[in-house]
Design a protein around this motif. Structure first.
Motif, PDB file in Angstrom:
ATOM      1  N   LEU A  12      60.824  -7.129  52.872  1.00 24.27           N
ATOM      2  CA  LEU A  12      61.938  -6.642  52.048  1.00 24.27           C
ATOM      3  C   LEU A  12      62.756  -5.589  52.777  1.00 24.27           C
ATOM      4  O   LEU A  12      63.830  -5.190  52.304  1.00 24.27           O
ATOM      5  CB  LEU A  12      61.406  -6.043  50.744  1.00 24.27           C
ATOM      6  CG  LEU A  12      60.912  -7.040  49.700  1.00 24.27           C
ATOM      7  CD1 LEU A  12      60.180  -6.311  48.584  1.00 24.27           C
ATOM      8  CD2 LEU A  12      62.058  -7.857  49.132  1.00 24.27           C
TER       9      LEU A  12
ATOM     10  N   SER B 271      65.495  -2.630  51.365  1.00 25.89           N
ATOM     11  CA  SER B 271      66.260  -2.937  50.155  1.00 25.89           C
ATOM     12  C   SER B 271      65.530  -2.442  48.918  1.00 25.89           C
ATOM     13  O   SER B 271      64.353  -2.092  48.957  1.00 25.89           O
ATOM     14  CB  SER B 271      66.488  -4.449  50.051  1.00 25.89           C
ATOM     15  OG  SER B 271      65.274  -5.101  49.699  1.00 25.89           O
TER      16      SER B 271
ATOM     17  N   LYS C 259      65.068  -4.406  46.434  1.00 21.14           N
ATOM     18  CA  LYS C 259      64.591  -5.625  45.789  1.00 21.14           C
ATOM     19  C   LYS C 259      63.070  -5.630  45.640  1.00 21.14           C
ATOM     20  O   LYS C 259      62.360  -4.880  46.308  1.00 21.14           O
ATOM     21  CB  LYS C 259      65.034  -6.851  46.595  1.00 21.14           C
ATOM     22  CG  LYS C 259      66.540  -7.055  46.654  1.00 21.14           C
ATOM     23  CD  LYS C 259      66.868  -8.291  47.483  1.00 21.14           C
ATOM     24  CE  LYS C 259      68.368  -8.518  47.558  1.00 21.14           C
ATOM     25  NZ  LYS C 259      68.712  -9.699  48.390  1.00 21.14           N
TER      26      LYS C 259
ATOM     27  N   PHE D 291      59.652  -8.531  45.138  1.00 21.98           N
ATOM     28  CA  PHE D 291      59.249  -9.930  45.184  1.00 21.98           C
ATOM     29  C   PHE D 291      59.065 -10.443  43.756  1.00 21.98           C
ATOM     30  O   PHE D 291      58.327  -9.850  42.958  1.00 21.98           O
ATOM     31  CB  PHE D 291      57.909 -10.091  45.910  1.00 21.98           C
ATOM     32  CG  PHE D 291      57.943  -9.752  47.371  1.00 21.98           C
ATOM     33  CD1 PHE D 291      58.959 -10.196  48.200  1.00 21.98           C
ATOM     34  CD2 PHE D 291      56.908  -9.005  47.932  1.00 21.98           C
ATOM     35  CE1 PHE D 291      58.969  -9.889  49.550  1.00 21.98           C
ATOM     36  CE2 PHE D 291      56.895  -8.700  49.291  1.00 21.98           C
ATOM     37  CZ  PHE D 291      57.934  -9.140  50.104  1.00 21.98           C
TER      38      PHE D 291
ATOM     39  N   THR E   7      61.035 -15.703  44.683  1.00 26.50           N
ATOM     40  CA  THR E   7      61.369 -15.285  46.041  1.00 26.50           C
ATOM     41  C   THR E   7      60.977 -16.371  47.045  1.00 26.50           C
ATOM     42  O   THR E   7      59.877 -16.925  46.976  1.00 26.50           O
ATOM     43  CB  THR E   7      60.648 -13.972  46.403  1.00 26.50           C
ATOM     44  OG1 THR E   7      61.046 -12.943  45.492  1.00 26.50           O
ATOM     45  CG2 THR E   7      60.991 -13.537  47.831  1.00 26.50           C
TER      46      THR E   7
ATOM     47  N   TYR F  66      56.671  -4.370  51.388  1.00 20.13           N
ATOM     48  CA  TYR F  66      56.302  -5.342  50.366  1.00 20.13           C
ATOM     49  C   TYR F  66      56.342  -4.623  49.022  1.00 20.13           C
ATOM     50  O   TYR F  66      55.874  -3.492  48.908  1.00 20.13           O
ATOM     51  CB  TYR F  66      54.865  -5.868  50.545  1.00 20.13           C
ATOM     52  CG  TYR F  66      54.510  -6.446  51.880  1.00 20.13           C
ATOM     53  CD1 TYR F  66      55.371  -7.283  52.575  1.00 20.13           C
ATOM     54  CD2 TYR F  66      53.271  -6.171  52.449  1.00 20.13           C
ATOM     55  CE1 TYR F  66      55.014  -7.831  53.802  1.00 20.13           C
ATOM     56  CE2 TYR F  66      52.897  -6.708  53.658  1.00 20.13           C
ATOM     57  CZ  TYR F  66      53.775  -7.532  54.340  1.00 20.13           C
ATOM     58  OH  TYR F  66      53.405  -8.070  55.540  1.00 20.13           O
TER      59      TYR F  66
END
Length: 364
Positions: free
Chosen positions: A141, A144, A146, A148, A152, A309
């Protein structure tokens, strides 16, 4: 009462699942484990004499023996945890990961498919094949914001994560193509009691107790989401019993920490333990250490090291009602205390199997 096969039940997560099942349910549990370097039956001492527990030392790649176990025990479910799981070791020797994680999963799926096809309708309606995997299959990742999710795209970057991604795809395919009732879960970094000391948290604890350096890759700014293993065990049982066939469930702890933050937190707990006189057994190693963080040493990063992660565990909370009970601070404190109180478990490992050496550098 059902019979559940647990592959890799002598491992870190597998043994936690077995302890949970035998202490909280009436199921019969069959532990199928090859007993590689990381398998440790001492992790199951508390339940080894339980009337509902059986152990079979079998390699999941051994088709004939696995088929015999299915025929003998007639399982109602398979929880597939057996895997080579250490990124550094996968860099040194990827062949072990291809064999166990891919070929082993394929073998288990084929035996399960043959077994399932011959079941009577009632037994067939109950059967589940639960494949336990990792968030590392999703890749990096980076920085970011974001998380998972179950949607994804896979993008593995190490031999380990690539082999696990392949096994996930096989399970998905056997479900779609052959109608095997499968469910897949992907988890974040586990920690807690009984973890083999090659992993970050137990390695740092045991190195510190022996006055050794605490090696951290790169700048220590890699971010992981941390999940207490006993929370994970409960989540896995929830997925097995309530998860929808064909679905994926992400299991995370909502605890994003950089590696350096994790190690500094361990050092703080050990500093407190020393002041409270809990580390007298290690006085010969640590008598001159005022702050364990002084042992931290940054070392050359490993190749292909993913930066971040982080799992979105909303789906399992909304659909199955599971969420972690431990926050990182409480889970880490329990973990440090456990290693201080259970020398008899980890001392033989350090003496016979793994002395804390760095892995993942042979092919650099």
């Amino acid at each position: 009462m059902h019979t559940i096969f647990i592959t890799g039940g002598a491992g870190f997560i597998g043994s936690a699942v077995i302890r949970y099942l035998l202490q909280n349910t009436h199921h019969t549990v069959v532990n199928i484990d090859k007993l590689t370097y990381a398998g440790n039956l001492a992790s199951l001492d508390s339940i080894q004499h339980h009337t509902n527990y059986h152990f079979e030392q079998v390699d999941i790649c051994d088709r004939e023996k696995i088929a015999q176990l299915f025929s003998h025990y007639q399982p109602d479910a398979v929880m597939h945890l057996a895997a080579e799981s250490h990124v550094d070791r996968s860099i040194d020797k990827p062949s072990d990961f291809i064999q166990t994680n891919i070929i082993g999963t394929y073998t288990l799926l084929e035996i399960s498919r043959e077994y399932y096809s011959q079941l009577l309708p009632e037994k067939k309606s109950q059967f589940r094949f639960h494949h336990i995997s990792t968030d590392e299959v999703f890749g990096d990742l980076e920085d970011s914001a974001k998380l998972f999710t179950e949607q994804t795209a896979y993008s593995p970057n190490s031999p380990y994560s690539a082999s696990k991604a392949a096994s996930d795809h096989l399970v998905q395919a056997w479900g779609e193509t052959y109608g095997l009732p499968v469910v897949i879960s992907n988890c974040s970094n586990n920690y807690g009691p009984f973890q083999f000391p090659e992993k970050l948290i137990p390695l740092m604890i045991l190195n510190a107790l022996h006055g050794k350096t605490l090696p951290i890759y790169g700048k220590g700014d890699q971010i992981r989401d941390w999940l207490f293993v006993e929370d994970h065990a409960k989540a896995l049982y929830r997925v097995l019993t309530q998860g929808k066939i064909g679905e994926h469930y992400n299991i995370g702890g909502w605890n994003e920490k950089t590696n350096i933050e994790v190690v500094q937190a361990i050092c703080q707990l050990l500093n407190i333990a020393k002041k409270e006189g809990k580390l007298t057994a290690y006085s010969d190693y640590i008598k001159d250490i005022e702050d364990f963080s002084s042992l931290i040493q940054f070392v050359t990063d490993r190749p292909g090291h993913d930066k971040r992660y982080a799992i979105d565990a909303s789906k399992i909370k909304i659909e199955l009602g599971w969420q972690p009970e431990e926050i990182f601070e409480t889970g880490l404190a329990k973990t440090v205390d456990w290693y201080l109180e259970n020398t008899h478990w980890w001392q033989p490992i350090l003496e016979q199997r793994y002395a804390g050496q760095r892995l993942g550098v042979d092919n650099i």
